[in-house]
Design a protein around this motif. Structure first.
Motif, PDB file in Angstrom:
ATOM      1  N   UNK A 194       1.123  -1.546   0.340  1.00 11.66           N
ATOM      2  CA  UNK A 194       0.026   0.271   0.074  1.00 11.66           C
ATOM      3  C   UNK A 194       1.162   0.935  -0.069  1.00 11.66           C
ATOM      4  N   UNK A 195       1.748   1.410   0.284  1.00 17.46           N
ATOM      5  CA  UNK A 195       2.856   2.801   0.315  1.00 17.46           C
ATOM      6  C   UNK A 195       3.613   2.321  -0.860  1.00 17.46           C
ATOM      7  N   UNK A 196       3.867   1.540  -1.060  1.00 19.91           N
ATOM      8  CA  UNK A 196       4.088   1.946  -2.577  1.00 19.91           C
ATOM      9  C   UNK A 196       3.506   2.209  -3.450  1.00 19.91           C
ATOM     10  N   UNK A 197       2.035   1.631  -3.502  1.00 23.04           N
ATOM     11  CA  UNK A 197       0.855   2.155  -4.704  1.00 23.04           C
ATOM     12  C   UNK A 197       0.576   3.607  -4.563  1.00 23.04           C
ATOM     13  N   UNK A 198       0.589   4.270  -2.886  1.00 21.40           N
ATOM     14  CA  UNK A 198       0.092   5.023  -2.817  1.00 21.40           C
ATOM     15  C   UNK A 198       1.436   6.135  -3.883  1.00 21.40           C
ATOM     16  N   UNK A 213       6.148  12.966  -1.311  1.00 20.90           N
ATOM     17  CA  UNK A 213       6.422  12.793   0.333  1.00 20.90           C
ATOM     18  C   UNK A 213       5.497  14.053   0.614  1.00 20.90           C
ATOM     19  N   UNK A 214       5.792  15.572   0.149  1.00 18.97           N
ATOM     20  CA  UNK A 214       4.579  16.245   1.123  1.00 18.97           C
ATOM     21  C   UNK A 214       3.323  16.294   0.897  1.00 18.97           C
ATOM     22  N   UNK A 215       2.659  15.421   0.097  1.00 16.35           N
ATOM     23  CA  UNK A 215       1.428  15.857  -0.122  1.00 16.35           C
ATOM     24  C   UNK A 215       0.952  14.388   0.586  1.00 16.35           C
ATOM     25  N   UNK A 216       1.894  13.028   0.474  1.00 12.30           N
ATOM     26  CA  UNK A 216       1.552  12.161   1.310  1.00 12.30           C
ATOM     27  C   UNK A 216       2.077  12.408   3.110  1.00 12.30           C
ATOM     28  N   UNK A 217       2.716  13.681   3.413  1.00  5.83           N
ATOM     29  CA  UNK A 217       3.435  13.528   5.031  1.00  5.83           C
ATOM     30  C   UNK A 217       4.444  12.745   5.241  1.00  5.83           C
ATOM     31  N   UNK A 222      12.362   7.841   2.946  1.00  2.97           N
ATOM     32  CA  UNK A 222      11.526   7.419   3.142  1.00  2.97           C
ATOM     33  C   UNK A 222      11.144   7.002   1.213  1.00  2.97           C
ATOM     34  N   UNK A 223      10.524   8.460   0.661  1.00  4.17           N
ATOM     35  CA  UNK A 223       9.791   8.117  -0.473  1.00  4.17           C
ATOM     36  C   UNK A 223      10.712   8.040  -1.392  1.00  4.17           C
ATOM     37  N   UNK A 224      12.069   8.388  -0.705  1.00  6.14           N
ATOM     38  CA  UNK A 224      12.899   7.872  -2.197  1.00  6.14           C
ATOM     39  C   UNK A 224      13.511   6.947  -1.807  1.00  6.14           C
ATOM     40  N   UNK A 225      12.835   5.616  -0.731  1.00  4.72           N
ATOM     41  CA  UNK A 225      13.101   4.445  -1.055  1.00  4.72           C
ATOM     42  C   UNK A 225      12.165   4.161  -1.597  1.00  4.72           C
ATOM     43  N   UNK A 226      11.027   4.245  -2.154  1.00  9.65           N
ATOM     44  CA  UNK A 226       9.774   3.765  -2.799  1.00  9.65           C
ATOM     45  C   UNK A 226       9.886   3.839  -3.960  1.00  9.65           C
ATOM     46  N   UNK A 227      10.278   5.133  -4.706  1.00  9.80           N
ATOM     47  CA  UNK A 227      10.525   5.727  -5.413  1.00  9.80           C
ATOM     48  C   UNK A 227      11.150   4.820  -6.578  1.00  9.80           C
ATOM     49  N   UNK A 228      12.566   4.125  -5.413  1.00  5.41           N
ATOM     50  CA  UNK A 228      13.655   3.779  -6.104  1.00  5.41           C
ATOM     51  C   UNK A 228      13.175   2.416  -6.256  1.00  5.41           C
ATOM     52  N   UNK A 229      12.212   1.392  -5.227  1.00 11.09           N
ATOM     53  CA  UNK A 229      12.070   0.295  -5.886  1.00 11.09           C
ATOM     54  C   UNK A 229      10.478   0.013  -7.158  1.00 11.09           C
ATOM     55  N   UNK A 230      10.305   1.095  -6.951  1.00 10.83           N
ATOM     56  CA  UNK A 230       9.421   1.450  -8.693  1.00 10.83           C
ATOM     57  C   UNK A 230      10.188   1.559  -9.753  1.00 10.83           C
ATOM     58  N   UNK A 231      11.492   2.226 -10.172  1.00 12.50           N
ATOM     59  CA  UNK A 231      12.491   2.695 -10.828  1.00 12.50           C
ATOM     60  C   UNK A 231      12.702   1.349 -11.517  1.00 12.50           C
ATOM     61  N   UNK A 232      12.887   0.381 -10.353  1.00 14.71           N
ATOM     62  CA  UNK A 232      13.907  -0.884 -10.164  1.00 14.71           C
ATOM     63  C   UNK A 232      12.948  -1.613 -10.583  1.00 14.71           C
TER      64      UNK A 232
END
Length: 335
Positions: A194-198, A213-217, A222-232
Motif C-alpha cells: 500500500x505504501x508503494x502503491x500510494x 513526500x509532502x503530499x503524503x506527509x 522514505x519516499x525516495x526508497x519507494x521511488x527507487x524500488x519502483x524505478x528498479x
C-alpha cells in the motif's frame, strides 16, 4: 636428551576496558566536522539545506526536499492543523511551536521528540548531499535546543552514509530523486504494498519526489526508497527532458571596428586613366541674325587712333571686365 626450542604461543587479545572509540567520519562535510570539534554554535547554510548547531551538536535541520515538522505532525492526525497554526503565530515555526504545544498539553513530549528527530535526520540527509558550492556558517545562533536532545555530528554523518548506501543498493540511478517522475509507457502493474502503491498513484509527469513526500506527509528519504524500488521495477522513470535545439539565426557580417578611410589624391591635373566627369548640359543661347545692310552701304571710318581688326574696330570701352578679356586675348596671341 637434547632440548628442542619451541615457538611461544601468540598473546591473547586484550579487551579495551575504556570502551569503543568514537568513530569519526571524515570527508562527508569537513566544515561540519571542524565546527563540531570546536563546539561552535550557529547555522551552517549549504546548497540544499541548513543545519543548526549548539555547542557543536545538531539541534535542528531544514531542507526544501524534506517535509517539515508541521507536515509530519498534522498529516496523519497526530495534531490538528489549526492548533499548529495557532502555536506558530504565538511562538514561530519549528521546534519552538512544538514546545509551546507540549507546555499547553496539546502534544506529548515523546511524539514531539520522535517527529523532531525524524525531520532532523531527513533534512540533514539532503543538506549534506554533494554540492558544487561551498557552505557558509553564521556564528551565534541564539536559539537553544530546549527540551529536545541534540544529536552528535558524527551520528548524523553515519546515518547519512547508511542512507546513501541503502539507496544505491536498491537502484543506483539517482536521477529520479529530483526530476519530475513519469510512467514509462503502458505496463501491467503488479501487486504492490500500500505504501508503494500510494506513491505510484501520484506519479503524473509533474510531481517530484519532494512533492509526493509532502503530499503524503512522509519523510523525504522514505519516499525516495519507494521511488527507487519502483524505478528498479520499471514502473517509474525520470521525465525525459526536451532536446534543446538552438535557433538558426543569420550571423551578421563581420566588419572591422575601424575601417580605413580613403585618402584624397592630390593631383595637379586630370587623371589620364579616369574619364572626365560629365558637365551639366547648358542650352546654348538663341542668336537672331542681324538683317543684311542695304545696297551701297559702307561702314564709317574708324576714329583716329582706334585699333584695327580684320572686320572692323573695337570701340573705346571703360568696362573692367572687357578690359581684362582684351588683355587675356593679347597674351594668348603672343604665345
Amino acid at each position: 636428551m637434547t632440548p628442542v626450542g619451541t615457538t611461544p604461543p601468540p598473546p591473547l587479545p586484550v579487551r579495551d576496558r575504556a570502551g569503543p572509540r568514537p568513530h569519526t567520519v571524515t570527508g562527508l562535510s569537513p566544515m561540519l566536522s571542524r565546527l563540531a570539534a570546536e563546539r561552535a554554535t550557529g547555522v551552517l547554510v549549504r546548497e540544499r539545506g541548513t543545519i543548526h548547531l549548539a555547542e557543536g551538536r545538531v539541534v535542528h535541520a531544514e531542507s526544501p526536499a524534506a517535509p517539515g515538522l508541521d507536515v509530519l505532525l498534522t498529516a496523519h492526525g497526530t495534531l490538528d492543523a489549526a492548533a499548529w497554526r495557532e502555536a506558530v503565530d504565538r511562538a514561530g515555526p519549528g521546534p519552538d511551536a512544538g514546545r509551546l504545544l507540549v507546555d499547553g498539553g496539546r502534544l506529548t513530549a515523546g511524539a514531539l521528540e520522535l517527529c523532531h528527530l525524524g525531520a532532523l535526520y531527513d533534512a540533514a540527509y539532503f543538506a549534506l548531499a554533494p554540492s558544487s558550492t561551498p557552505g557558509r556558517f553564521r556564528y551565534g545562533d541564539p536559539r537553544p535546543p530546549g527540551p529536545l536532545h541534540p544529536v552528535p555530528v558524527a551520528e548524523v554523518e553515519r546515518a547519512t552514509l547508511r542512507r546513501r548506501e541503502l539507496l544505491h543498493r536498491v537502484w543506483p540511478d539517482q536521477r529520479a530523486d529530483s526530476a519530475p517522475l513519469t510512467r514509462p509507457g503502458p505496463r501491467a502493474v503488479p501487486a504492490l504494498p500500500p505504501r508503494r502503491r500510494a506513491v505510484l498513484d501520484l506519479v503524473d509527469g509533474v510531481r517530484t519526489a519532494a512533492d509526493i513526500a509532502r503530499e503524503l506527509g512522509r519523510p523525504g528519504f522514505h519516499t525516495l526508497v519507494d521511488i527507487r524500488r519502483l524505478a528498479a521495477a520499471g514502473l517509474v522513470a525520470p521525465r525525459p527532458q526536451p532536446e534543446h535545439r538552438p535557433e538558426h539565426r543569420p550571423q551578421p557580417e563581420h566588419r572591422p571596428e575601424h575601417q580605413p578611410q580613403p585618402q584624397p589624391e592630390h593631383r595637379l591635373g586630370p587623371d589620364p586613366g579616369r574619364p572626365p566627369a560629365p558637365y551639366p548640359h547648358t542650352p546654348a543661347p538663341t542668336v537672331t541674325p542681324a538683317p543684311p545692310p542695304p545696297a551701297g552701304y559702307a561702314p564709317p571710318p574708324p576714329p583716329h587712333g582706334a585699333p584695327l581688326i580684320a572686320d572692323g574696330f573695337l570701340p573705346e570701352v571703360t568696362d573692367p571686365d572687357i578690359t581684362l578679356l582684351k588683355r587675356l586675348r593679347d597674351a594668348l596671341e603672343a604665345l
